[in-house]
Design a protein around this motif. Structure first.
Motif, PDB file in Angstrom:
ATOM      1  N   TYR A 184      -5.719  -9.367 -49.679  1.00 24.58           N
ATOM      2  CA  TYR A 184      -6.777  -8.817 -48.886  1.00 24.58           C
ATOM      3  C   TYR A 184      -7.955  -8.454 -49.990  1.00 24.58           C
ATOM      4  O   TYR A 184      -7.642  -7.946 -51.087  1.00 24.58           O
ATOM      5  CB  TYR A 184      -6.415  -7.820 -48.166  1.00 24.58           C
ATOM      6  CG  TYR A 184      -5.308  -8.045 -47.115  1.00 24.58           C
ATOM      7  CD1 TYR A 184      -5.546  -8.424 -45.785  1.00 24.58           C
ATOM      8  CD2 TYR A 184      -3.758  -7.721 -47.462  1.00 24.58           C
ATOM      9  CE1 TYR A 184      -4.563  -8.864 -44.990  1.00 24.58           C
ATOM     10  CE2 TYR A 184      -2.885  -8.301 -46.884  1.00 24.58           C
ATOM     11  CZ  TYR A 184      -3.017  -8.589 -45.536  1.00 24.58           C
ATOM     12  OH  TYR A 184      -1.811  -8.800 -44.520  1.00 24.58           O
ATOM     13  N   HIS A 185      -9.144  -8.850 -49.575  1.00 27.96           N
ATOM     14  CA  HIS A 185     -10.357  -8.441 -50.369  1.00 27.96           C
ATOM     15  C   HIS A 185     -11.112  -7.358 -49.403  1.00 27.96           C
ATOM     16  O   HIS A 185     -11.544  -7.619 -48.269  1.00 27.96           O
ATOM     17  CB  HIS A 185     -11.153  -9.427 -50.539  1.00 27.96           C
ATOM     18  CG  HIS A 185     -10.530 -10.375 -51.402  1.00 27.96           C
ATOM     19  ND1 HIS A 185     -11.190 -10.956 -52.798  1.00 27.96           N
ATOM     20  CD2 HIS A 185      -9.737 -11.259 -51.360  1.00 27.96           C
ATOM     21  CE1 HIS A 185     -10.394 -11.806 -53.097  1.00 27.96           C
ATOM     22  NE2 HIS A 185      -9.133 -12.120 -52.400  1.00 27.96           N
ATOM     23  N   THR A 186     -11.667  -6.202 -50.210  1.00 24.49           N
ATOM     24  CA  THR A 186     -12.534  -5.378 -49.573  1.00 24.49           C
ATOM     25  C   THR A 186     -13.816  -5.278 -50.298  1.00 24.49           C
ATOM     26  O   THR A 186     -13.619  -5.240 -51.595  1.00 24.49           O
ATOM     27  CB  THR A 186     -12.007  -3.939 -49.113  1.00 24.49           C
ATOM     28  OG1 THR A 186     -11.609  -3.348 -50.503  1.00 24.49           O
ATOM     29  CG2 THR A 186     -10.708  -3.857 -48.248  1.00 24.49           C
ATOM     30  N   GLU A 189     -18.975  -1.083 -51.053  1.00 19.52           N
ATOM     31  CA  GLU A 189     -19.666  -0.389 -49.959  1.00 19.52           C
ATOM     32  C   GLU A 189     -20.323   0.666 -50.167  1.00 19.52           C
ATOM     33  O   GLU A 189     -20.148   1.414 -51.399  1.00 19.52           O
ATOM     34  CB  GLU A 189     -18.491   0.098 -48.979  1.00 19.52           C
ATOM     35  CG  GLU A 189     -17.855  -1.046 -48.144  1.00 19.52           C
ATOM     36  CD  GLU A 189     -16.689  -0.285 -47.252  1.00 19.52           C
ATOM     37  OE1 GLU A 189     -16.563   0.913 -47.243  1.00 19.52           O
ATOM     38  OE2 GLU A 189     -15.922  -1.088 -46.692  1.00 19.52           O
ATOM     39  N   SER A 360      -9.820   2.242 -47.714  1.00 23.50           N
ATOM     40  CA  SER A 360      -9.422   0.483 -47.991  1.00 23.50           C
ATOM     41  C   SER A 360      -7.898   0.170 -48.114  1.00 23.50           C
ATOM     42  O   SER A 360      -7.858  -0.897 -47.500  1.00 23.50           O
ATOM     43  CB  SER A 360      -9.934   0.353 -49.522  1.00 23.50           C
ATOM     44  OG  SER A 360     -11.176   0.733 -49.811  1.00 23.50           O
ATOM     45  N   LEU A 363      -6.887  -1.103 -44.664  1.00 16.73           N
ATOM     46  CA  LEU A 363      -7.610  -2.384 -44.386  1.00 16.73           C
ATOM     47  C   LEU A 363      -6.647  -3.568 -44.779  1.00 16.73           C
ATOM     48  O   LEU A 363      -6.655  -4.682 -44.175  1.00 16.73           O
ATOM     49  CB  LEU A 363      -8.844  -2.740 -44.727  1.00 16.73           C
ATOM     50  CG  LEU A 363      -9.949  -1.746 -44.247  1.00 16.73           C
ATOM     51  CD1 LEU A 363     -11.232  -1.821 -44.973  1.00 16.73           C
ATOM     52  CD2 LEU A 363     -10.214  -2.324 -42.839  1.00 16.73           C
ATOM     53  N   SER A 634     -15.732   2.844 -39.681  1.00 11.01           N
ATOM     54  CA  SER A 634     -14.555   1.822 -39.833  1.00 11.01           C
ATOM     55  C   SER A 634     -14.870   0.383 -39.271  1.00 11.01           C
ATOM     56  O   SER A 634     -14.332  -0.578 -39.878  1.00 11.01           O
ATOM     57  CB  SER A 634     -13.354   2.142 -39.192  1.00 11.01           C
ATOM     58  OG  SER A 634     -12.588   3.166 -39.601  1.00 11.01           O
ATOM     59  N   ALA A 637     -16.970  -1.194 -41.859  1.00 13.50           N
ATOM     60  CA  ALA A 637     -16.132  -1.704 -42.873  1.00 13.50           C
ATOM     61  C   ALA A 637     -15.358  -3.020 -42.460  1.00 13.50           C
ATOM     62  O   ALA A 637     -15.218  -4.073 -43.282  1.00 13.50           O
ATOM     63  CB  ALA A 637     -15.099  -0.593 -43.607  1.00 13.50           C
ATOM     64  N   ASP A 642     -21.434  -4.571 -46.660  1.00 17.08           N
ATOM     65  CA  ASP A 642     -20.926  -5.520 -47.897  1.00 17.08           C
ATOM     66  C   ASP A 642     -22.019  -5.428 -48.815  1.00 17.08           C
ATOM     67  O   ASP A 642     -23.008  -5.796 -48.456  1.00 17.08           O
ATOM     68  CB  ASP A 642     -20.797  -6.733 -47.266  1.00 17.08           C
ATOM     69  CG  ASP A 642     -20.119  -7.983 -48.155  1.00 17.08           C
ATOM     70  OD1 ASP A 642     -19.905  -7.535 -49.443  1.00 17.08           O
ATOM     71  OD2 ASP A 642     -20.195  -9.003 -47.777  1.00 17.08           O
ATOM     72  N   GLU A 717     -10.696 -11.341 -45.689  1.00 15.44           N
ATOM     73  CA  GLU A 717     -11.742 -10.888 -46.645  1.00 15.44           C
ATOM     74  C   GLU A 717     -12.800 -10.219 -45.734  1.00 15.44           C
ATOM     75  O   GLU A 717     -13.204 -10.646 -44.847  1.00 15.44           O
ATOM     76  CB  GLU A 717     -12.257 -12.176 -47.174  1.00 15.44           C
ATOM     77  CG  GLU A 717     -13.226 -11.931 -48.028  1.00 15.44           C
ATOM     78  CD  GLU A 717     -14.005 -13.286 -48.954  1.00 15.44           C
ATOM     79  OE1 GLU A 717     -14.830 -13.066 -49.600  1.00 15.44           O
ATOM     80  OE2 GLU A 717     -13.126 -14.195 -48.886  1.00 15.44           O
ATOM     81  N   TYR A 718     -12.881  -9.030 -46.056  1.00 12.65           N
ATOM     82  CA  TYR A 718     -13.793  -8.022 -45.267  1.00 12.65           C
ATOM     83  C   TYR A 718     -15.017  -8.205 -45.827  1.00 12.65           C
ATOM     84  O   TYR A 718     -15.199  -8.514 -47.089  1.00 12.65           O
ATOM     85  CB  TYR A 718     -13.332  -6.677 -45.499  1.00 12.65           C
ATOM     86  CG  TYR A 718     -11.996  -6.585 -44.673  1.00 12.65           C
ATOM     87  CD1 TYR A 718     -12.078  -6.144 -43.077  1.00 12.65           C
ATOM     88  CD2 TYR A 718     -10.727  -6.196 -45.295  1.00 12.65           C
ATOM     89  CE1 TYR A 718     -10.913  -5.862 -42.465  1.00 12.65           C
ATOM     90  CE2 TYR A 718      -9.707  -5.827 -44.556  1.00 12.65           C
ATOM     91  CZ  TYR A 718      -9.548  -5.870 -43.147  1.00 12.65           C
ATOM     92  OH  TYR A 718      -8.662  -5.555 -42.586  1.00 12.65           O
ATOM     93  N   PRO A 719     -16.214  -8.021 -44.961  1.00 10.81           N
ATOM     94  CA  PRO A 719     -16.182  -7.801 -43.672  1.00 10.81           C
ATOM     95  C   PRO A 719     -16.023  -9.047 -42.674  1.00 10.81           C
ATOM     96  O   PRO A 719     -16.242 -10.479 -43.502  1.00 10.81           O
ATOM     97  CB  PRO A 719     -17.623  -7.336 -43.365  1.00 10.81           C
ATOM     98  CG  PRO A 719     -18.455  -8.113 -44.319  1.00 10.81           C
ATOM     99  CD  PRO A 719     -17.545  -8.022 -45.631  1.00 10.81           C
TER     100      PRO A 719
END
Ligand code: MOS
Length: 733
Positions: A184-186, A189, A360, A363, A634, A637, A642, A717-719
């Motif tokens: 997963y990628h955050t 921010e 994070s 997520l 949230s 996020a 981003d 991959e967020y967002p």
């Protein structure tokens, strides 16, 4: 006083004021413009002039020259200070590593390098544009994905490499009949708080006063002393109202340092509000993460192996965003691994942003749990309940002080109508909208820290509380008034609360969701001392007397509180070692329903619910506001926020509120918050924990899981912007 054993039954168990929904006592001041923020303190000191900060135009390198001559001659200008006035960077303040001012080296984009001081803001801004700076640009590392494979382990407890194991993860994972392995990628921010960093600074001889916007007054005082090379006793910090901080104002920032230096240079008070386009690259942000989660389970859902690895990057390779923090606490499993890696990047400094780490981490982990539930063909709530641990999973000898996560999930499921969810994704449709429901668990620590206060009887039946505690929009004024009113037996309106001044006793400050539990305990300690002092003055034992309705009853005697005249007492709550035998956490079940437009991919959040287990809730009204605010963050996020990294020049491109998208009212539907009626005697005499950061631990994952349930498309991959799944939506002719 020391809180050195679990709280027994006490006055808060029969509370009349604490625990009741109470509108903010500072609300009328705020809504009528009478609660001044730092930049609006026009009346505190005469002769204020305006400072305008210039930020570096390179991410890394050296300033070769700076020509300030034209700026100095511009209309209204009273002075210019330059980073080149100092041979080297001023030392950093507490828990920061980026230099705030000084020296020719540039460590990150928009580092403060000069300040123009003028009679008006417009004159300062206009003159700042006349400064000509020449740079020698150096190459830098700006790409986390590129740096991550070679990143070393971060420093954990006691400086040891941040990697923990239990049992044999590799073996158990290999043997597990059902498993998932996902990355997963955050993104980076920004706090994006409404009130900018702002300071008015004034010197009186050696003594400096800053009227500023800050979460941690005692840290600020100490840090300003260190940075400026003056004795901390000579610094006064005043921050009674704060328009949001979210961790960005835990520390002294460039506005305060530059205002102090500028005020010294021109011999007049200087006021600075950092311009919005400078804030994001000048200050700190939440670091991006890459997270890998592997979970292995038996067919019945029991987890046998769980690993969570996290990569983030920071200036100087200092501490990063540790997404693994909740993983040792949440789910059972005998074979475990967590590891946290940190790459050195030359982007602006990453540092604390609301629930650093866990915000994070959920997520990733809570989406991984959703993926595992699907692989098992199990309901995701049942999967979580099946893995509810008896003691702390990664450190089994450690007990929970209290934990009601299962209740949060069950009661939430009931209230939210979870049974109406389709287990198979992509199956619920209303017109052009695909409908989905998602769930996530939430965990965040419930820490406490030493906190002090002074309480004074005013002689007319009222009292004043004085502490350097801050109210960053959280409702601190009100819960402190409630605590003092309860303890002294006064109606709420007889208590006046003054906060945020370093001249008052030092408190725990606002951070890490420790503020509410700690500061109210400190006020309670001070009030108990005041009760003793009143008893001494009037000739009774203050500890045994009953304080109620502005009167004191002891044996056959009765007094009005006003009979004690003016009296003052200080007190401080410290928290004893016994607490370290327990894991003190807060828990939540987070639920979300979304609709995804089948043609455009637009995602709309339709309903949200948080069920929170955080001990006694001191003020359900302001606590609810904290949680719904965190849920909004949230949603940001999950769907919007981003910071776009320019990987060539090393800066955040969308560095204002036009380019950095956060949720607005139209993005947020009705939100429900339920507080379990629990208390936790291990935390403090009030048996209360913080809740403001619990609210951002989990809801973003619930949104992501709902999007999956709606569409059958898993975006890691967020967002979750529509470009990442639009081409995978089902085609309808
Ligand atoms: Mo919080 S990120 O400790 O203000």
């Amino acid at each position: 006083m020391e809180f050195n054993a679990p709280a027994g039954e006490n006055l808060f168990d029969k509370a009349k004021i604490v625990g009741k929904s109470t509108p903010r006592i500072d609300g009328p001041l705020k809504t009528t413009g009478k609660a001044p923020y730092a930049y609006e303190r026009h009346d505190v000191v005469a002769g204020q002039v305006y400072g305008y900060i210039v930020g570096a135009a390179i991410a890394k390198g050296r300033i070769v020259s700076m020509d300030t001559a034209a700026a100095r001659k511009a209309p209204g200008v009273v002075g210019v200070i330059s980073t080149l006035d100092h041979a080297k960077p001023l030392p950093p303040g507490m828990q920061n590593n980026a230099p705030l001012f000084g020296g020719a080296q540039v460590a990150h984009y928009h580092q403060a390098i000069a300040c123009v001081i003028a009679e008006t803001f417009e004159q300062a801004r206009s003159a700042a544009a006349l400064i000509l700076t020449r740079y020698d640009r150096a190459p830098g590392a700006f790409d986390l994905a590129r740096a991550a494979p070679d990143a070393p382990l971060a420093k954990g407890d006691g400086g040891k490499p941040d990697r923990a194991t239990l049992g044999d993860f590799d073996k158990a994972f290999a043997a597990a009949p059902v498993k998932i392995d996902a990355r997963y990628h955050t993104p980076d921010e920004s706090h994006a708080m409404m009130e900018p960093f702002a300071t008015i600074a004034a010197w009186e001889g050696e003594k400096l006063t800053v009227w500023t916007s800050n979460q941690m007054i005692a840290w600020a005082k100490k840090s300003l002393g260190t940075i400026l090379g003056i004795a901390a006793e000579n610094v006064r910090v005043d921050s009674p109202y704060v328009g949001g901080g979210f961790g960005g104002k835990l520390f002294i920032r460039a506005d305060a340092v530059v205002a102090a230096l500028a005020a010294k240079a021109v011999g007049r008070p200087v006021k600075i509000a950092m311009q919005r386009p400078l804030m994001i690259n000048n200050a700190t942000h939440r670091h991006a993460t890459i997270q890998r989660v592997r979970i292995g389970a038996e067919q019945d859902g029991r987890i046998t192996a769980i690993a969570h690895e996290n990569w983030s990057g920071n200036l100087g390779g200092e501490d990063g965003e540790n997404g693994t923090l909740q993983t040792p606490k949440l789910y059972a499993g005998a074979n475990r691994l967590t590891a946290n890696y940190i790459a050195t990047l030359d982007l602006p400094e990453g540092n604390a942003m609301r629930a650093p780490g866990e915000a994070s981490g959920h997520l990733a982990l809570e989406v991984a749990m959703d993926e595992l539930a699907e692989a098992l063909g199990m309901d995701p709530i049942e999967l979580r309940i099946r893995n509810e641990p008896e003691t702390v999973p990664a450190t089994p000898e450690m007990r929970f002080s209290s934990r009601n996560l299962v209740r949060c999930l069950r009661e939430g499921a009931d209230k939210f109508g979870w049974s109406r969810r389709s287990a198979e994704p992509g199956k619920m449709r209303e017109g052009n909208w695909l409908i989905g429901m998602g769930v996530a668990a939430g965990y965040r620590g419930g820490p406490t820290a030493t906190s002090g206060a002074r309480v004074r009887l005013t002689g007319d039946g009222g009292m004043v509380v004085e502490t350097d505690m801050t109210d960053i929009g959280t409702g601190t004024y009100t819960i402190i008034a409630q605590t003092a009113a309860e303890t002294m037996g006064l109606p709420l309106e007889k208590v006046r609360v003054t906060l945020g001044d370093s001249a008052f006793p030092a408190s725990a400050g606002s951070g890490g969701q420790w503020g509410a539990a700690s500061s109210t305990a400190g006020v309670y300690a001070a009030c108990l001392n005041l009760r003793r002092a009143i008893g001494q003055k009037l000739g009774f034992n203050g500890e045994d007397a009953t304080f109620e309705n502005g009167r004191i009853r002891t044996g056959a005697k009765s007094f009005a509180l006003a009979d004690a005249g003016t009296l003052s007492a200080e007190g401080e709550m410290t928290f004893g070692k016994f607490k370290s035998d327990y894991e003190v956490g807060t828990y939540a079940g987070h639920f979300c329903e979304v609709a995804v437009n089948v043609y455009t991919g637009e995602t709309r959040v339709r309903r949200m619910l948080a069920v929170c287990d955080a001990g006694r809730i001191l003020n359900p009204l302001s606590a609810r506001s904290q949680v719904i605010g965190a849920m909004v963050m949230s949603v940001g996020a999950a769907l919007m926020e981003d910071l776009a990294v320019d990987k060539r020049f090393g800066f955040f491109v969308n560095h204002d509120l036009a380019g950095y998208e956060v949720p607005v009212h139209a993005d947020i539907p009705h939100q429900d918050v339920i507080f379990l009626d629990t208390t936790d005697a291990i935390v403090s005499p009030l048996k209360a924990k913080g809740v403001g950061e619990l609210g951002i631990c989990g809801p973003g994952a619930a949104v992501a899981n709902a999007v999956y349930n709606a569409t059958g498309i898993r975006v890691r991959e967020y967002p979750l912007t529509l470009d990442k799944y639009l081409d995978k939506l089902p085609r309808y002719s």
